[in-house]
Enzyme design. Structure first.
Site, PDB file in Angstrom:
ATOM      1  N   SER A   1       0.772  -1.132  -0.079  1.00 26.60           N
ATOM      2  CA  SER A   1      -0.035   0.084  -0.105  1.00 26.60           C
ATOM      3  C   SER A   1       0.966   1.270   0.050  1.00 26.60           C
ATOM      4  O   SER A   1       2.042   1.236   0.130  1.00 26.60           O
ATOM      5  CB  SER A   1      -0.992   0.083   1.307  1.00 26.60           C
ATOM      6  OG  SER A   1      -1.533  -1.255   1.395  1.00 26.60           O
TER       7      SER A   1
HETATM    8  N1  SAH Z   1      -0.423  -5.002   3.949  1.00 27.03           N
HETATM    9  C1  SAH Z   1       0.168  -5.378   2.827  1.00 27.03           C
HETATM   10  C2  SAH Z   1      -0.552  -4.960   1.595  1.00 27.03           C
HETATM   11  C3  SAH Z   1      -0.709  -6.126   0.906  1.00 27.03           C
HETATM   12  S1  SAH Z   1      -1.890  -6.156  -0.485  1.00 27.03           S
HETATM   13  C4  SAH Z   1       1.658  -4.662   2.800  1.00 27.03           C
HETATM   14  O1  SAH Z   1       2.004  -3.781   3.638  1.00 27.03           O
HETATM   15  O2  SAH Z   1       2.301  -4.933   1.728  1.00 27.03           O
HETATM   16  C5  SAH Z   1      -3.173  -7.279   0.286  1.00 27.03           C
HETATM   17  C6  SAH Z   1      -2.872  -8.647   0.778  1.00 27.03           C
HETATM   18  O3  SAH Z   1      -3.784  -9.383   1.342  1.00 27.03           O
HETATM   19  C7  SAH Z   1      -2.244  -9.320  -0.392  1.00 27.03           C
HETATM   20  O4  SAH Z   1      -0.905  -9.904  -0.210  1.00 27.03           O
HETATM   21  C8  SAH Z   1      -2.999 -10.447  -0.724  1.00 27.03           C
HETATM   22  O5  SAH Z   1      -2.528 -11.753  -1.076  1.00 27.03           O
HETATM   23  C9  SAH Z   1      -3.568 -10.726   0.929  1.00 27.03           C
HETATM   24  N2  SAH Z   1      -4.914 -11.259   0.747  1.00 27.03           N
HETATM   25  C10 SAH Z   1      -6.018 -11.139   0.000  1.00 27.03           C
HETATM   26  N3  SAH Z   1      -7.141 -11.963   0.391  1.00 27.03           N
HETATM   27  C11 SAH Z   1      -6.942 -12.613   1.779  1.00 27.03           C
HETATM   28  C12 SAH Z   1      -7.494 -13.359   2.741  1.00 27.03           C
HETATM   29  N4  SAH Z   1      -8.541 -13.789   2.495  1.00 27.03           N
HETATM   30  N5  SAH Z   1      -6.582 -13.583   3.715  1.00 27.03           N
HETATM   31  C13 SAH Z   1      -5.214 -13.208   3.890  1.00 27.03           C
HETATM   32  N6  SAH Z   1      -4.697 -12.439   3.117  1.00 27.03           N
HETATM   33  C14 SAH Z   1      -5.568 -12.305   1.882  1.00 27.03           C
END
Ligand code: SAH
Length: 232
Positions: free
Chosen positions: A81
């Site tokens: 993000s």
């Molecule tokens: N907080 C992260 C942002 C990653 S984007 C950072 O700082 O880099 C969102 C993430 O959520 C992705 O890696 C995606 O694979 C994960 N995601 C999506 N659906 C999910 C679920 N049901 N349970 C766990 N993770 C999930």
């Protein structure tokens, strides 16, 4: 040509400065006022943004852009993000040291690192096994001992460590998963993007007033990657 006003690093008993590291340090220092200009005021959140080495959380080819205020691809269609959003979500949770926080969507591990930097014990869940493993290795290498990662579907939370003082969700679904409300302490706060997958979404602040009573408030229009179902 004699340069007398410069102490050689070796003579000072220090490691020679790495020029790339020094550039990242400057860029990281400049990110703090940028996020502040966008409205982030919490001192601890700003300090954490200034402390966490974001370039360690992005793929090598994106490192030159690591301290720009924008999201960056991390593979598997996922993104780290934008720093402003990371700061916004951190600030609104009103965290203090020692609090237990559940994160859904570990991704790169950057948001988890920022939460740990403000002193929280972080439990973070990621649905892609590869991303979960990479984040675990990275957070360990960088010394974030207060972050525990798990490969699982975060819509069900992580009941083993519940209840949590705060919950942060970094992928957007159509509704708030009931398990996450259930694992939140009474008096706790959750921040979660809710909305249609590729259309308009809003960050929703959830306050748990009693075991059967929540208050929700829409606080910011956003664009997150979709909440997925099923392990990968
Ligand atoms: N907080 C992260 C942002 C990653 S984007 C950072 O700082 O880099 C969102 C993430 O959520 C992705 O890696 C995606 O694979 C994960 N995601 C999506 N659906 C999910 C679920 N049901 N349970 C766990 N993770 C999930």
């Amino acid at each position: 040509l004699a340069v007398n006003n410069v102490t050689p690093p070796s003579a000072a008993g220090q490691r020679p400065a790495n020029p790339t590291d020094e550039l990242f340090r400057q860029q990281r220092a400049e990110l703090v006022p940028a996020v502040r200009r966008d409205g982030i005021r919490d001192v601890e959140t700003l300090r954490a943004i200034g402390a966490v080495r974001r370039h360690e959380f992005v793929p090598a080819e994106y490192r030159p852009y690591a301290y720009e205020n924008r999201p960056i691809p991390i593979g598997y269609g996922q993104t780290i993000s934008q720093p402003y959003i990371v700061a916004f979500m951190t600030e609104i949770l009103q965290l203090s040291p020692g609090m237990k926080v559940l994160e859904v969507g570990t991704g790169s591990g950057y948001q988890a690192a920022v939460l740990a930097e403000v002193g929280c014990d972080v439990y973070t869940v990621e649905i892609f096994e590869v991303l979960a493993m990479q984040a675990t290795e990275r957070l360990q290498r960088l010394g974030f001992d207060d972050v525990t990662t798990r490969h699982a579907d975060g819509r069900y939370g992580w009941s083993r460590h519940a209840p949590y003082d705060a919950v942060i969700v970094t992928a957007a679904g159509g509704s708030i998963p009931p398990a996450l409300i259930g694992q939140l302490k009474v008096g706790g706060r959750m921040i979660i993007p809710v909305g249609s997958l590729y259309g308009v979404q809003h960050l929703i602040l959830v306050e748990k007033l009693a075991s059967d009573d929540i208050r929700t408030r829409s606080v910011l229009p956003v664009r997150f990657v979709p909440m997925l179902q099923g392990l990968r």
